[in-house]
Scaffold this active site. Structure first.
Site, short mmCIF file in Angstrom:
data_model
loop_
_atom_site.label_atom_id
_atom_site.label_comp_id
_atom_site.label_asym_id
_atom_site.label_seq_id
_atom_site.Cartn_x
_atom_site.Cartn_y
_atom_site.Cartn_z
N ALA A 275 -45.43 27.58 4.04
CA ALA A 275 -46.20 27.78 5.28
C ALA A 275 -45.38 27.29 6.48
O ALA A 275 -45.90 26.69 7.40
CB ALA A 275 -47.53 27.03 5.20
N GLY B 239 -43.11 31.83 6.73
CA GLY B 239 -44.29 32.04 5.88
C GLY B 239 -45.58 32.15 6.67
O GLY B 239 -46.40 33.05 6.44
N HIS C 36 -26.56 39.18 4.27
CA HIS C 36 -26.51 38.64 5.63
C HIS C 36 -25.09 38.17 5.94
O HIS C 36 -24.35 37.83 5.04
CB HIS C 36 -27.37 37.36 5.70
N ASP D 292 -48.25 25.75 0.23
CA ASP D 292 -47.15 24.88 0.66
C ASP D 292 -47.31 23.54 -0.06
O ASP D 292 -48.39 23.21 -0.53
CB ASP D 292 -47.16 24.66 2.19
N1 APR Z 1 -43.44 24.77 -2.65
C1 APR Z 1 -44.04 25.28 -1.56
N2 APR Z 1 -43.56 25.15 -0.30
C2 APR Z 1 -42.42 24.48 -0.16
C3 APR Z 1 -41.70 23.93 -1.25
C4 APR Z 1 -42.27 24.10 -2.54
N3 APR Z 1 -41.68 23.62 -3.62
N4 APR Z 1 -40.62 23.31 -0.76
C5 APR Z 1 -40.61 23.47 0.57
N5 APR Z 1 -41.70 24.18 0.93
C6 APR Z 1 -42.13 24.56 2.29
C7 APR Z 1 -41.91 23.50 3.35
O1 APR Z 1 -42.91 22.48 3.26
C8 APR Z 1 -41.99 24.32 4.62
O2 APR Z 1 -43.30 24.34 5.15
O3 APR Z 1 -41.36 25.67 2.77
C9 APR Z 1 -41.54 25.71 4.18
C10 APR Z 1 -40.25 26.17 4.84
O4 APR Z 1 -40.51 26.34 6.19
P1 APR Z 1 -39.42 26.13 7.36
O5 APR Z 1 -38.64 24.88 7.11
O6 APR Z 1 -40.13 26.33 8.66
O7 APR Z 1 -38.38 27.33 7.10
P2 APR Z 1 -38.51 28.84 7.61
O8 APR Z 1 -37.90 28.96 8.95
O9 APR Z 1 -39.91 29.32 7.41
O10 APR Z 1 -37.54 29.58 6.58
C11 APR Z 1 -37.90 29.70 5.22
O11 APR Z 1 -36.76 31.77 4.89
O12 APR Z 1 -35.41 33.01 6.30
C12 APR Z 1 -35.44 32.08 5.26
O13 APR Z 1 -33.40 30.79 5.58
C13 APR Z 1 -34.81 30.77 5.65
O14 APR Z 1 -34.72 29.86 3.42
C14 APR Z 1 -35.42 29.83 4.65
C15 APR Z 1 -36.82 30.42 4.46
#
Ligand code: APR
Length: 309
Positions: free
Chosen positions: A10, A14, A175, A33
């Site tokens: 999230a 997400g 990419h 999340d």
């Molecule tokens: N289960 C569920 N959620 C998780 C887990 C897990 N095991 N580990 C991490 N998360 C959640 C984090 O808590 C966070 O809310 O994944 C989310 C990642 O969000 P952001 O750090 O905001 O990253 P974001 O910009 O959304 O990118 C996510 O997409 O484009 C790709 O490179 C980017 O790998 C990255 C992914």
């Protein structure tokens, strides 16, 4: 019965993707999340916008997977971004653990789902999701090409001051530097782009597309792109959910196509209700073919590092 789309992670990508899918009104959305309260709060906030938007879908936030059971589509955006001092290999190992555990849970609760992977490094994470889920190749697909192509089309439309709708293009491969834009197949209103934009400007557009992700990171400083990535993910969800049979560039498991075996690489596919229904083999120039082979080599290196081969 409502269809169900699960989005894991999230974060920026997400949450925006969940919102986009929920607002289309075609499916209920489950947002997962690990951070307690985060998906619940976001889902409730989205749910409360439903009367204003006039949509009847449900949006549920959770830290578990029970609510994801029976998902038609599951999108994985969970992961960590690269932090200062972290090598690419460190990032690979961290996201490997996250994506493997998420995939295991998704496959357990929704054995018939179609998985769309967005977490980076993309092709390697898609390979991991296929490996862990044991799903056939039709049901695991990665999002990269739709985003890269959207960036390429945007820059061309801006350069020529025309509607993005009239710019047809494909960007294959992964990419970054190894991206393979099919310039020869790019047309504007049916006219080859090379007849409309001089080579120097066209090269600059290709380069800007390659560096599209970094350009956004440089502005944002603390995060990476999420509006266009989530729009790209939502377009793939639509294609599958509505059985649109769209031809979109996606990361797909190749089994001899393009001379590549047993690896996820970005190629045009037909995306419909069964997932990746067909790998489309377009004729490539020798240079483009070599570019795709380079991408495959890079993916293989990461796959080896993860110990999957
Ligand atoms: N289960 C569920 N959620 C998780 C887990 C897990 N095991 N580990 C991490 N998360 C959640 C984090 O808590 C966070 O809310 O994944 C989310 C990642 O969000 P952001 O750090 O905001 O990253 P974001 O910009 O959304 O990118 C996510 O997409 O484009 C790709 O490179 C980017 O790998 C990255 C992914």
């Amino acid at each position: 019965m409502h269809r169900k789309v699960t989005v894991v992670g999230a974060g920026h990508v997400g949450a925006t993707l969940a919102q986009r899918v929920a607002e289309r009104g075609h499916a209920d959305v489950v947002l997962v999340d690990i951070v307690e309260g985060l998906p619940q709060g976001m889902a409730l906030d989205m749910q409360e916008s439903a009367p204003i938007l006039g949509i009847d879908t449900r949006v549920i936030g959770t830290n578990g997977y029970e609510e994801t059971a029976g998902s038609d589509i599951a999108v994985i955006t969970a992961g960590v971004p690269r932090k200062p001092g972290m090598t690419r290999d460190d990032l690979l190992k961290t996201n490997q653990k996250i994506v493997a555990s998420v995939t295991e849970q998704l496959a357990k609760h929704s054995p018939n789902t179609i998985i769309i992977v967005i977490s980076n490094p993309l092709d390697a994470m898609a390979q991991l999701a296929k490996h862990v889920s044991g799903f056939p190749r039709q049901r695991v697909v990665g999002m990269a090409g739709v985003l890269d192509t959207a960036r390429f089309r945007s820059f061309i439309a801006l350069e020529l001051d025309v509607s993005v709708k009239d710019v047809q293009a494909y960007v294959l491969g992964s990419h970054g530097d190894s991206m393979v834009p099919l310039v020869g197949n790019t047309t504007v209103g049916g006219v080859p782009v090379a007849e409309l934009i001089p080579p120097k400007q066209l090269d600059a557009i290709v380069q800007r597309t390659r560096e599209g992700g970094a350009e956004i990171v440089n502005y944002l400083k603390t995060g990476s792109a999420f509006y266009a990535p989530s729009a790209a993910g939502a377009q793939m969800v639509d294609a599958i959910l509505m059985d649109k049979k769209r031809i979109l560039p996606c990361s797909a498991y190749l089994d001899g196509e393009y001379g590549i075996n047993g690896l996820f690489v970005g190629v045009p596919v037909k995306l419909g209700a069964a997932g990746v229904e067909q790998i489309i083999e377009v004729k490539l120039t020798r240079e483009e073919q070599a570019g795709l082979a380079r991408c495959a080599d890079e993916v293989r290196q990461l796959v080896d590092l993860m110990g999957l081969s």
